[in-house]
Design a protein around this motif. Structure first.
Motif, PDB file in Angstrom:
ATOM      1  N   ILE A  56     -27.201  11.852   8.903  1.00  0.00           N
ATOM      2  CA  ILE A  56     -26.166  12.893   8.986  1.00  0.00           C
ATOM      3  C   ILE A  56     -26.648  14.058   9.838  1.00  0.00           C
ATOM      4  O   ILE A  56     -27.673  14.670   9.553  1.00  0.00           O
ATOM      5  CB  ILE A  56     -25.782  13.384   7.578  1.00  0.00           C
ATOM      6  N   ILE A  57     -25.871  14.360  10.864  1.00  0.00           N
ATOM      7  CA  ILE A  57     -26.214  15.465  11.760  1.00  0.00           C
ATOM      8  C   ILE A  57     -25.458  16.728  11.366  1.00  0.00           C
ATOM      9  O   ILE A  57     -25.985  17.824  11.409  1.00  0.00           O
ATOM     10  CB  ILE A  57     -25.899  15.081  13.224  1.00  0.00           C
ATOM     11  N   PHE A  58     -24.204  16.542  10.962  1.00  0.00           N
ATOM     12  CA  PHE A  58     -23.393  17.707  10.606  1.00  0.00           C
ATOM     13  C   PHE A  58     -22.363  17.245   9.587  1.00  0.00           C
ATOM     14  O   PHE A  58     -21.721  16.209   9.767  1.00  0.00           O
ATOM     15  CB  PHE A  58     -22.707  18.267  11.854  1.00  0.00           C
ATOM     16  N   SER A  59     -22.215  18.024   8.506  1.00  0.00           N
ATOM     17  CA  SER A  59     -21.255  17.641   7.469  1.00  0.00           C
ATOM     18  C   SER A  59     -20.576  18.895   6.926  1.00  0.00           C
ATOM     19  O   SER A  59     -20.966  20.017   7.256  1.00  0.00           O
ATOM     20  CB  SER A  59     -21.971  16.890   6.339  1.00  0.00           C
ATOM     21  N   ILE A  60     -19.561  18.682   6.121  1.00  0.00           N
ATOM     22  CA  ILE A  60     -18.905  19.801   5.441  1.00  0.00           C
ATOM     23  C   ILE A  60     -19.235  19.687   3.960  1.00  0.00           C
ATOM     24  O   ILE A  60     -19.051  18.627   3.371  1.00  0.00           O
ATOM     25  CB  ILE A  60     -17.380  19.787   5.648  1.00  0.00           C
ATOM     26  N   TYR A  61     -19.697  20.775   3.394  1.00  0.00           N
ATOM     27  CA  TYR A  61     -20.218  20.762   2.036  1.00  0.00           C
ATOM     28  C   TYR A  61     -19.111  20.747   0.981  1.00  0.00           C
ATOM     29  O   TYR A  61     -18.134  21.474   1.078  1.00  0.00           O
ATOM     30  CB  TYR A  61     -21.076  22.008   1.821  1.00  0.00           C
ATOM     31  N   PHE A  62     -19.308  19.909  -0.029  1.00  0.00           N
ATOM     32  CA  PHE A  62     -18.443  19.926  -1.210  1.00  0.00           C
ATOM     33  C   PHE A  62     -19.314  19.801  -2.448  1.00  0.00           C
ATOM     34  O   PHE A  62     -20.309  19.082  -2.439  1.00  0.00           O
ATOM     35  CB  PHE A  62     -17.465  18.740  -1.199  1.00  0.00           C
ATOM     36  N   ASP A  63     -18.933  20.494  -3.491  1.00  0.00           N
ATOM     37  CA  ASP A  63     -19.461  20.159  -4.804  1.00  0.00           C
ATOM     38  C   ASP A  63     -18.382  20.487  -5.820  1.00  0.00           C
ATOM     39  O   ASP A  63     -17.278  20.898  -5.458  1.00  0.00           O
ATOM     40  CB  ASP A  63     -20.813  20.822  -5.088  1.00  0.00           C
ATOM     41  N   GLN A  64     -18.731  20.310  -7.069  1.00  0.00           N
ATOM     42  CA  GLN A  64     -17.706  20.416  -8.096  1.00  0.00           C
ATOM     43  C   GLN A  64     -17.036  21.783  -8.106  1.00  0.00           C
ATOM     44  O   GLN A  64     -15.892  21.924  -8.515  1.00  0.00           O
ATOM     45  CB  GLN A  64     -18.350  20.139  -9.444  1.00  0.00           C
ATOM     46  N   LEU A  65     -17.760  22.803  -7.677  1.00  0.00           N
ATOM     47  CA  LEU A  65     -17.201  24.151  -7.685  1.00  0.00           C
ATOM     48  C   LEU A  65     -16.572  24.502  -6.350  1.00  0.00           C
ATOM     49  O   LEU A  65     -15.972  25.553  -6.203  1.00  0.00           O
ATOM     50  CB  LEU A  65     -18.305  25.164  -7.995  1.00  0.00           C
ATOM     51  N   GLU A  66     -16.769  23.656  -5.364  1.00  0.00           N
ATOM     52  CA  GLU A  66     -16.338  24.029  -4.023  1.00  0.00           C
ATOM     53  C   GLU A  66     -15.397  23.004  -3.420  1.00  0.00           C
ATOM     54  O   GLU A  66     -15.626  22.462  -2.357  1.00  0.00           O
ATOM     55  CB  GLU A  66     -17.565  24.233  -3.119  1.00  0.00           C
ATOM     56  N   GLY A  67     -14.333  22.736  -4.153  1.00  0.00           N
ATOM     57  CA  GLY A  67     -13.260  21.979  -3.530  1.00  0.00           C
ATOM     58  C   GLY A  67     -13.377  20.474  -3.674  1.00  0.00           C
ATOM     59  O   GLY A  67     -14.378  19.931  -4.113  1.00  0.00           O
ATOM     60  N   THR A  68     -12.272  19.836  -3.312  1.00  0.00           N
ATOM     61  CA  THR A  68     -12.122  18.395  -3.425  1.00  0.00           C
ATOM     62  C   THR A  68     -11.876  17.865  -2.040  1.00  0.00           C
ATOM     63  O   THR A  68     -10.998  18.341  -1.344  1.00  0.00           O
ATOM     64  CB  THR A  68     -10.900  18.100  -4.304  1.00  0.00           C
ATOM     65  N   GLN A  69     -12.652  16.886  -1.628  1.00  0.00           N
ATOM     66  CA  GLN A  69     -12.457  16.420  -0.257  1.00  0.00           C
ATOM     67  C   GLN A  69     -11.406  15.308  -0.202  1.00  0.00           C
ATOM     68  O   GLN A  69     -10.957  14.793  -1.219  1.00  0.00           O
ATOM     69  CB  GLN A  69     -13.790  16.034   0.376  1.00  0.00           C
ATOM     70  N   TYR A  70     -11.048  14.959   1.026  1.00  0.00           N
ATOM     71  CA  TYR A  70      -9.843  14.135   1.190  1.00  0.00           C
ATOM     72  C   TYR A  70      -9.949  12.732   0.625  1.00  0.00           C
ATOM     73  O   TYR A  70      -8.952  12.028   0.526  1.00  0.00           O
ATOM     74  CB  TYR A  70      -9.366  14.136   2.642  1.00  0.00           C
ATOM     75  N   GLY A  71     -11.146  12.321   0.242  1.00  0.00           N
ATOM     76  CA  GLY A  71     -11.308  11.002  -0.370  1.00  0.00           C
ATOM     77  C   GLY A  71     -10.476  10.822  -1.629  1.00  0.00           C
ATOM     78  O   GLY A  71     -10.217   9.691  -2.051  1.00  0.00           O
ATOM     79  N   ASN A  72     -10.029  11.932  -2.230  1.00  0.00           N
ATOM     80  CA  ASN A  72      -9.207  11.805  -3.438  1.00  0.00           C
ATOM     81  C   ASN A  72      -7.829  11.220  -3.129  1.00  0.00           C
ATOM     82  O   ASN A  72      -7.076  10.906  -4.040  1.00  0.00           O
ATOM     83  CB  ASN A  72      -9.061  13.153  -4.151  1.00  0.00           C
ATOM     84  N   GLN A  73      -7.511  11.072  -1.852  1.00  0.00           N
ATOM     85  CA  GLN A  73      -6.242  10.448  -1.482  1.00  0.00           C
ATOM     86  C   GLN A  73      -6.316   8.922  -1.584  1.00  0.00           C
ATOM     87  O   GLN A  73      -5.307   8.245  -1.551  1.00  0.00           O
ATOM     88  CB  GLN A  73      -5.881  10.796  -0.020  1.00  0.00           C
TER      89      GLN A  73
END
Lengths: 484, 1052
Positions: free
Chosen positions: A266-283
């Motif tokens: 991984i060179i560059f990513s967007i951070y997610f954790d339980q307190l910081e949002g839900t990423q689009y995989g929930n679709q």
């Protein structure tokens, strides 16, 4: 007795008079007013992470709308029709379609602009840290303008930051060539100012390698879509060569890329954790209602609905059987059920199960080393260095198929381009790259069923997005993308 | 248990007082007090044994009863507006008295801003409601008891959540997108009306025009409601106990398809819809047959040889011909219940020449008509006045309330969504838990209540101290101090459940405090006995402060501890503090010449911390005049008809400062996070030029008493309001990165008429009948907006077409609160019409015959929409104004009857001219993929050519958002007229004869039955017609309900 009465009343008078002198100038205590910000190093640090938080907001769900849906590889999920999203994957966009509003990107641009305006004037203990923060702002601004140019072509250019109603607030769309100049100059700054970081350390913060990845992609786009020339290809090549030697590497197992947030790939990513949002995989994951109790041990499920999934054009046309391609099981799963519909889902971004509840906390991979290798192949092929291109392409093929020299040296340049694109479509499935990749290779009217024969539609602008009616209502100086 | 304890305490308090009353007195004197002009009984007259503390007050029938130590002494009868009378007891036990009106005064004192004034000298538009009328209404909020009582005051019950205040708007408000709530002044102090017990109220005055409100300056543009609580009167203690108990029920269900109808209609529709999802027919969905005993839906095929489970239904599947087996559970039946309410109230009042007191304690216990909701409130109030000496007086008022509320976290998820889960939902799983519903936000209400705790409590306290020092004759100095504190707490906890097993918990603790210090100087004087002056000057200083602490956590390992402490993962923890300050200087001069020519002028200068440094202060003047025509000699000839006539005229300016406390300063929000680091972003653009919204109001009014004895009282008003420099959240270009900015823009005009009529139709000893009627009309128009180049009417916040014209938002010359959407042209009935239909941009155009979707194509059974711009295409710009969300006409009609010992009150109120776009209904009808129970509208749907002659309903579509959008689109078909007439209150009471009661030492005993919200006459098919505007499926609210209470009222 009487004295006491007088004292009471005197007291009321005194209290009342005291109150008269009170000051009406109240500054906020628990929030920050415009006047009190941008004073210290801490303010700059806060602004840095605020800017990245907006980066996440702007490029989470929207990435699907912008980078994936229009490829046409999509359909509704188990839980049914998701609003107007079909308009994207059938390429029937209008000014009310989801994804046509650029507001989140311009919010990010404004954050970047304010950082670039104020941080240089703040005293830091470490000049290097100050430069890093400025470098991050250039990187995110370049990323923003690059997406805007890819999606809308001509877009308004804001470089100064909006802070007051006294400024000129109504911008107009500038020619895309000027937008490319902004991207180029911001990237030069970002590459210069951002630090070199080791793979696996905070990939969700920009770095010199991330800036070079964006630079390679942007210059390649400008060269192939934006009417640029060999100079742009050379710039792309230089940038990608930096990334290839920056210490990143391919995972042996494709699945590890999506299960390990700190993978060396991984060179560059967007951070997610339980307190910081839900990423689009929930679709993509099935709702508990649609997974029978007996299968819940083996099939991932979640509380929300599965809105959408890949269609058969992709799962049967591009995906090979799992025994032929190690990526297939990571990308796509289909579990048959007796007497009922098979359960299907995209298996890439599953987040994590915490206390029995699935949270979509996977970081969104913006750039990974496989992308660098395939960009390298694409640049070299464009520069006429086909053998290097095939060599790079085979690195990806080897991981996928376990076969050395999978693609023979006998392929023509055109075939190599076709194979690069095909590999990219599979390698980056549901990673919001397909639409941009297909466009960069100029194959939209061939590969995308719903676009076949529509080259002339929208005055030739069918590959661009229309501008949301909301944007035009607010600023009538913004013209609609011609044809829409 | 605690409820019983509270009740016992209340009763004990009552009996203690009772015992005291009995120990001392021995001779009973009673009688009737009437007015000499009308002959009517006078309630509320003070009766005092001169030189003692012994006294009483006449009841509603003008009767009094008084125990005095012996048969000698002098009784003093006094009443405001009447000349006091003293009479010797001299061995009489029956003393009837006739009071003469004080000719200088017109018998009524009205509470005005910073004082009281005789009704005779009022030159503004002020309406009064006496507290007795409010006490009789069986609802528990102040706003709801005001509904329909006063012309020009629109009260609408938007939410039926027990304890929630209704929405109050005076004369159509004054603002566009800022609050239109009036300012509430309670005993001289600005505070919210929530949780105030209506039974503690002595009177409510509504100040409507600028001459009445301008004295409140910067906060007065939306009118002022002045509430005065009850005070004690010199005389014997009066003790009153009121108890009522009753039920509430929900009278207006929305008719949904039965489970069988749902399957019969929607399964074939699923086959014919675009993007057909296999799950709709064969999956684990409400219409699919892939369900097993672990599914939330029940629909499946009956297996060979299987017998139908008890309570289940069967039908032949129109798609496959197999037998479907399923449950039928109407969630509205599960959600709504008949709920109990009980209400206890005990008050004591009395006093002597040097001290008087009022104390009230009330307890309300109200179950909600929706399961899992409730409200209870314990309220106390004591008001005590001390006369220190001839020159000085001190009064205190203290009140406290404690209320608890159980409510839904998200009402729309219950009332427009969850309650409409398809009826094939499973009632219970094997383990006894209820079926879930479609998803966590579209869930079975029973499942929601069984998995969540959401408790709120409010504690409100107010302490006021007022002094009055008469420095020289008629020169009063009145300082006062007041402190108010409202403590709100909320605890939310989710038990582990199928969608989320992490047990999120939230705790909020919020405190609002305010302090007010005020000084008034008043001087009343006369010159030549004809020139009457009243002058007042004052200063007020108001500070407000809000502290908030919010914390959240999840990950607890047990359901048994619903607090944060056992949850290891803290999601949020924030505390915040905000402050506001307001300083005002004001003065008023009243002058009249012999109560014939009346003048009034006031001026206020207000400073508010909310505005930019250069705009903190504003000046608010007012002028008014009155002319009592009936005092002129030329009126003598018709004085039999026009007993009293007064012409009023007023003009003045008020302000509105309803914006965020720091809105002018912009905002950097520090609550962002990225990668675990705190982030800060600019979220609001500053506007240092932000200033007051100014409202200028002109009012002309006429007060008439027709015929003698106030047989008919009429009050007419016409007003014209103009709000300039409107505070407005202006939408900014998206390219700025900001959504809106607080700014002052443009001007809006409001105008209207108001009429109030009271008649005494019949007034005899045995039978009396009175009628109160009011009606008001209000309309508005946008006059001016900031110039926008190329945009017609300078429209903002709406749709702008390429040629500059547009619809919606706000535009010059247009009315506010427009509802905008597509207009149905006609229902397409055959292929030919379909082929000729306009291209419809959002229609998917899926043809089930060919399986091909052609965007924009129409079919028989679809709506053809009106093409606004005539380009042959239906696009977002082809929208129209379909109605307005606020009614233009509102009013109420009350009839009071009394016959012997019976009293009957019937009150109805109405609103006309508003519309409701019920998209939530369209959503239910057209959103099959969300497993919704459609309404019975679908039984009337278009099915085949020729049907258009008999129905206006479009064809059924399984999932309309990915279809033709006949249902799921803001359109005229789902827009209904909101006009309603509500039978709001009916009350029947029986007074036990006093002759009977006196023998047991009781001065009054009354039994009553009272109903509230009994019936709506309306064509709107949804829950409540009181709410206008657009209702989306995610905007539903707790519907209003019917209440019937039985009560008893005992006076000692």
């Amino acid at each position: 007795m009487k004295n006491i009465h007088k004292k009471i009343i005197a007291l009321l008078i005194v209290v009342g008079l005291n109150a008269c002198n009170a000051d009406l100038d109240l500054a906020p205590v628990s929030s920050i007013s415009t006047n009190s910000f941008w004073k210290t190093e801490n303010d700059a640090e806060g602004a840095l992470y605020g800017m990245y938080a907006q980066f996440r907001d702007a490029f989470n769900m929207n990435l699907l709308f912008w980078g994936d849906y229009r490829s046409g590889f999509w359909t509704v999920g188990t839980s049914g029709g998701a609003n107007d999203h079909a308009r994207l994957w059938t390429n029937n966009l209008d000014a009310t379609t989801t994804g046509t509003n650029w507001s989140t990107i311009y919010s990010l641009i404004n954050d970047c602009n304010l950082v670039l305006k104020y941080v240089p004037g703040i005293n830091f203990n470490s000049e290097a840290r100050k430069n890093e923060i400025i470098g991050h702002a250039y990187l995110l601004r370049a990323f923003s303008y690059f997406k805007l140019a890819q999606l809308w072509g001509d877009v308004p250019i804001a470089l100064d930051g909006f802070e007051s109603v006294d400024q000129e607030l109504n911008l107009t769309r500038s020619p895309v060539s000027e937008v490319y100049e902004v991207i180029k100059s911001d990237l030069a700054q970002a590459v210069d100012l951002l630090p070199e970081t080791n793979p696996g350390t905070r990939p969700y913060m920009g770095s010199k390698a991330a800036a070079n990845m964006l630079k390679a992609e942007a210059y390649l786009w400008i060269a192939k879509v934006g009417g640029g020339g060999n100079a742009d290809l050379e710039a792309a090549k230089n940038a990608i060569d930096y990334v290839l030697t920056a210490g990143y590497s391919l995972e042996d197992d494709y699945e590890d890329v999506f299960r390990d947030e700190f993978s060396d790939e991984i060179i560059f990513s967007i951070y997610f954790d339980q307190l910081e949002g839900t990423q689009y995989g929930n679709q993509f994951v099935n709702q508990i209602n649609n997974v029978p109790a007996s299968a819940r041990d083996t099939i991932p499920y979640q509380s929300g609905p599965q809105w959408l999934t890949l269609n058969t054009q992709f799962t049967q046309g591009f995906l090979r059987p799992a025994n032929e391609d190690t990526r297939t099981r990571v990308i796509w799963r289909e579990v048959p059920r007796e007497g009922a519909n098979p359960i299907k889902w995209i298996n890439k971004y599953l987040g994590e199960v915490i206390e029995g509840t699935r949270n979509f906390t996977s970081d969104i991979r913006i750039y990974r080393f496989a992308d660098a290798i395939l960009l390298k192949a694409e640049v070299e092929n464009a520069l006429g260095n086909k053998p290097i291109a095939i060599n790079e392409l085979n690195k990806i093929a080897f991981r996928a198929y376990g076969i050395l020299d999978y693609y023979p040296a006998t392929l023509t340049e055109t075939e190599v381009d076709e194979m690069i694109l095909e590999e990219r479509i599979v390698e980056f499935a549901a990673e919001s790259k397909a639409w941009f990749d297909i466009r960069r290779f100029g194959k939209a009217f061939e590969i995308i069923f719903s676009l076949v024969g529509r080259e002339g539609e929208m005055e030739g602008n069918i590959l661009l997005f229309p501008v949301a009616q909301d944007v035009i209502n607010r600023n009538t100086s913004i013209t609609q993308t011609p044809g829409y | 248990m605690t409820k019983i304890y509270k009740l016992v305490t209340l009763m004990a308090f009552g009996f203690m007082s009772l015992c005291q009353t009995y120990g001392q007195q021995n001779v009973l004197v009673q009688g009737l007090v009437t007015s000499s002009d009308s002959g009517d009984p006078l309630p509320g007259v003070n009766v005092l044994l001169k030189g003692t503390l012994v006294g009483s007050v006449t009841d509603a029938d003008g009767k009094y009863a008084l125990n005095i130590p012996d048969t000698e002494g002098v009784l003093v009868f006094s009443f405001i507006g009447y000349t006091s009378i003293e009479t010797n007891v001299s061995n009489r036990t029956q003393i009837d008295v006739v009071l003469e009106p004080d000719l200088k005064m017109l018998d009524e004192v009205v509470v005005v801003g910073y004082g009281e004034q005789s009704r005779a000298t009022i030159t503004g538009a002020i309406s009064s409601v006496p507290g007795e009328r409010l006490r009789d209404i069986p609802t528990n909020t102040v706003s709801s008891v005001l509904q329909g009582k006063i012309a020009g005051v629109r009260v609408s019950q938007l939410s039926g959540q027990p304890g929630r205040e209704a929405d109050v708007m005076i004369r159509g408000g004054s603002s566009i997108n800022k609050s239109n709530d009036p300012l509430y002044i309670i005993d001289g102090f600005p505070r919210p009306i929530n949780d105030i017990n209506p039974k503690d109220i002595a009177s409510v005055e509504v100040l409507k025009d600028a001459s009445a409100t301008a004295i409140y300056g910067a906060r007065a543009s939306n009118g002022v409601i002045v509430i005065t609580t009850r005070k004690g009167k010199a005389g014997t203690a009066t003790i009153n106990f009121d108890y009522s108990v009753g039920f509430q029920e929900f009278p207006r269900q929305i008719e949904t398809l039965t489970a069988e109808q749902h399957l019969q209609i929607m399964r074939p529709a699923a086959v014919a819809s675009s993007g057909t999802n296999q799950a709709w027919l064969t999956g684990q969905t409400s219409t699919g047959v892939g369900n097993d005993e672990t599914s939330t839906w029940t629909t499946r095929f009956l297996q060979a040889g299987e017998s139908v489970p008890e309570g289940w239904h069967t039908t032949i599947d129109p798609v496959t011909g197999n037998t479907l087996v399923f449950q039928d559970n109407n969630l509205q039946d599960i959600l709504f219940q008949r709920a109990l309410q009980s209400n206890y109230f005990l008050s004591a009042s009395g006093g002597s020449e040097s001290i008087n007191y009022y104390a009230g304690i009330g307890y309300v216990d109200q179950e909600g008509v929706a399961i899992g909701t409730a409200y209870d409130r314990l309220s106390f109030r004591t008001n005590v006045n001390f006369v220190l000496n001839e020159k000085m007086m001190i009064s205190t008022s203290t009140d406290h309330s404690l209320s608890g509320t159980n409510q839904f976290e998200n009402e729309a998820n219950i009332f427009t969504r969850g309650a409409f889960n398809a009826r094939t939902l499973r009632d219970r799983f094997e383990d006894g838990t209820p079926g879930w519903g479609n998803n966590a936000n579209l869930a079975n209400p029973l499942w929601v209540t069984s998995t969540r705790m959401n408790d709120r409590s409010n504690q409100r306290s107010n302490i006021g101290l007022k002094g009055d020092w008469e420095i020289i004759k008629n020169l009063h100095f009145r300082p006062s101090a007041n402190y108010y504190s409202a403590h709100y707490s909320r605890d939310y906890f989710e038990y582990a459940h199928n969608y989320n097993s992490q047990r999120p918990a939230t705790a909020i603790r919020n405190q609002d405090q305010s302090w007010q210090y005020e000084m008034l100087l008043t001087y009343d004087f006369k010159l030549n006995d004809l020139h009457n002056f009243a002058a007042m000057a004052g200063h007020t200083d108001l500070s407000l402060k809000t502290d908030n602490v919010t914390a959240g956590a999840f990950g607890a390992s047990t359901d048994n501890i619903p607090t944060l402490n056992v949850a290891p993962e803290k999601t949020e923890a924030s505390s915040s503090l905000s402050e506001e300050k307001l300083i005002g200087y004001f003065g008023r001069l009243l002058y009249n010449f012999d109560y014939k020519y009346l003048f009034s002028a006031s001026l206020r200068r207000d400073g508010s911390s909310k505005f930019g440094a250069n705009n903190q202060f504003g000046l608010f003047p007012s002028f008014s005049a009155g002319w009592v025509l009936s005092k002129e000699s030329f009126m003598n000839s018709i004085s039999n008809t026009f007993d009293y006539a007064k012409l009023r005229i007023s003009y003045g300016q008020t302000g509105n400062n309803d914006i965020g406390r720091y809105a002018a300063q912009g905002n950097y929000n520090a609550t962002y996070r990225y990668g675990g680091n705190a982030g800060i972003r600019a979220t609001a653009m500053p506007n240092s030029g932000l200033g007051w919204e100014k409202t200028t109001q002109f009012d002309v009014g006429l007060d008439l008493h027709l015929f003698r004895n106030k047989k008919i009282e009429v009050s007419l008003d016409y007003y014209l309001k103009r709000s300039d420099d409107l505070l407005f959240s202006l939408q900014l270009p998206r390219e700025t990165g900001f959504n809106t900015v607080e700014t002052n823009i443009g001007s809006v005009e409001f105008r209207g008429f108001e009429t109030m009529i009271s008649t005494r139709n019949i007034s005899s000893d045995k039978f009396s009948w009175r009628t109160d009627f009011n009606i008001a009309y209000n309309t508005n128009k946008v006059l001016k907006l900031p110039a926008r180049e190329g945009v017609d009417k300078n429209r903002v916040n709406g749709i702008v077409l390429p040629d500059g014209t547009g619809v919606g938002g706000i535009a010059e010359g247009e009315k506010l609160n427009a509802i905008v959407g597509y207009q149905v042209d006609f229902l397409i009935d055959n292929e030919e019409q379909a082929n000729n239909a306009r291209f419809d941009q959002v229609a998917t155009g899926y043809d089930p015959a060919t399986g091909v979707a052609t965007q924009g194509r129409k079919f028989p059974g679809d709506f053809e929409w009106v093409d606004r711009d005539g380009d042959g295409n239906i696009t977002a710009v082809d929208q129209f104004v379909l109605g307005y969300s606020l009614p233009h006409t509102t009013g109420g009609l009350t009839n009071f009857f009394s016959y012997g010992n019976f009293e009957l009150t019937i009150f109805a109120d109405f609103a006309l001219g508003h519309s409701i776009m019920d998209i939530a209904r369209g959503w239910s009808n057209g959103i099959g993929a969300r497993d919704i129970a459609p309404t019975t509208d679908l039984l009337k749907a278009w099915k085949q050519p020729g049907d258009a002659a008999n129905t206006s309903h479009p064809r059924v579509y399984f999932h309309d958002p990915s279809g033709q959008r006949n249902h799921v689109r803001e359109n005229s078909f789902y827009t209904f007229k909101g006009d309603y007439l509500s039978i709001r209150d009916v009350r029947l009471a029986f007074n036990f004869p006093s002759t009977l009661l006196n023998r047991v030492g009781v001065s009054g005993l009354k039994m009553y039955i009272a109903g509230n919200n009994l019936h709506y006459f309306t064509s709107y098919p949804g829950f409540s017609p009181e709410r206008g505007g657009t209702i989306l499926h995610n905007q539903g609210q707790y519907p209003t309900f019917r209440t019937v209470m039985f009560g008893v009222n005992l006076s000692l």
